[in-house]
Design an enzyme around this catalytic site. Structure first.
Site, PDB file in Angstrom:
ATOM      1  CG  HIS A  32       3.847  -4.054   6.515  1.00 23.48           C
ATOM      2  ND1 HIS A  32       2.883  -5.005   6.792  1.00 23.48           N
ATOM      3  CD2 HIS A  32       4.313  -4.337   5.275  1.00 23.48           C
ATOM      4  CE1 HIS A  32       2.765  -5.820   5.751  1.00 23.48           C
ATOM      5  NE2 HIS A  32       3.627  -5.447   4.826  1.00 23.48           N
ATOM      6  CD  GLU A 102       1.607  -4.403  10.264  1.00 23.12           C
ATOM      7  OE1 GLU A 102       2.576  -3.721  10.663  1.00 23.12           O
ATOM      8  OE2 GLU A 102       1.677  -5.158   9.261  1.00 23.12           O
ATOM      9  NE  ARG A 190      -5.469  16.855  -9.322  1.00 24.97           N
ATOM     10  CZ  ARG A 190      -5.710  16.463  -8.075  1.00 24.97           C
ATOM     11  NH1 ARG A 190      -5.817  15.163  -7.807  1.00 24.97           N
ATOM     12  NH2 ARG A 190      -5.844  17.338  -7.103  1.00 24.97           N
ATOM     13  NE  ARG A 244      -9.452  19.091  -9.080  1.00 27.48           N
ATOM     14  CZ  ARG A 244      -9.640  17.783  -9.270  1.00 27.48           C
ATOM     15  NH1 ARG A 244      -9.541  16.929  -8.252  1.00 27.48           N
ATOM     16  NH2 ARG A 244      -9.927  17.321 -10.470  1.00 27.48           N
TER      17      ARG A 244
END
Length: 289
Positions: A32, A102, A190, A244
């Protein structure tokens, strides 16, 4: 009718399932991430957003982009003379785990997540930095590596380097425990679509705040856990985008997080030199930088 030798749009061979030009997870260059040992430095910064790579490398002495595949964009260069790389991971722990896997195969031994987060303690301003000392594993990726009571601990040398970097740069910062979630909405307390509320979501943030957890994000605990399993160094520094407690939100502080992480890589390189000179296995406060 399709010829058996044709390949699909993603490069996979058709017909008899032969490998053809498809990606091979066992290639030297990651399946990837698409980098090999000659492409990256020993230390890699891990932002989520591929666009953040440019905001990181603009702080460096020099750099070259060496790979860009899917969400994984990698550049390598130097910061104040220290070799350094950056690889974006996309959003969430599954893709971050792929990057760590990786990049480790390519020889990387130090990982620093550079991200954004929501602060859940009073007195933490938007734009401040949070340096993670450990993480609550509320993501499922690390569970596939180790038992659920295995700690997600940041490496002490990386934490020390990040703190020293923030101090030298004069950036406001906090240290402490991070919670890593698997979702941005329900998993972070949320409301979801049309006001959906997951069970317990109305109490989640308050419970974490009472436990002195500092912030919430989505990748740190997997990165820390996997690095520990493999005996590698890892840490995390995130800029506070949302508080928050107050409801304030601004995309602020990402360059401070990137600068702090980049200087930390320079300091870690110096720590490694000091350890070699002192024949020490670990850097500690008794060794000078």
């Amino acid at each position: 009718m399709t010829d058996e030798s044709e390949t699909s749009a993603d490069g996979a061979a058709g017909g008899d399932g032969a490998a053809g030009d498809s990606e091979d997870p066992n290639d030297e260059a990651g399946y990837h991430v698409e980098v090999g040992p000659d492409d990256v430095a020993d230390a890699v910064l891990l932002p989520g957003n591929p666009e953040r790579v440019d905001k990181v490398t603009t702080l460096w002495d020099d750099h070259d982009e060496v790979a860009h595949h899917r969400e994984y964009r990698t550049a390598t260069g130097s910061y104040d003379g220290a070799p350094i790389s950056v690889t974006s991971t996309g959003i969430g722990s599954p893709s971050a785990a792929i990057a760590v896997e990786e990049l480790a195969r390519a020889g990387v031994d130090t990982f620093i997540r550079v991200g954004s987060c929501g602060a859940i303690q009073p007195g933490m301003d938007v734009g401040d930095l949070v340096i993670t000392t450990g993480a609550v594993r509320q993501e499922g990726t690390s569970d596939e590596y180790v038992r659920e009571d295995y700690p997600a601990a940041a490496d002490g040398e990386v934490v020390s380097a990040l703190v020293a970097a923030a101090e030298r740069l004069g950036h406001d910062y906090h240290t402490g425990v991070t919670m890593s979630a698997d979702s941005f909405y329900a998993g972070q307390g949320r409301p979801g679509f049309e006001g959906f509320e997951a069970a317990g979501s109305d109490e989640l943030v308050a419970e974490l705040r009472d436990a002195n957890v500092k912030n919430i994000e989505m990748e740190a605990s997997a990165i820390l856990t996997i690095a520990n399993v493999y005996g590698l160094r890892a840490g995390a520094v995130c800029s506070v985008y949302a508080n928050r407690v107050t409801g304030e939100f601004r995309t602020e502080g990402e360059s401070r997080a990137a600068e702090t992480a980049s200087l930390a890589v320079k300091l870690l390189a110096r720590m490694d030199e000091v350890k070699r000179e002192a024949s020490a296995d670990r850097w500690h406060a008794g060794l000078s930088l």
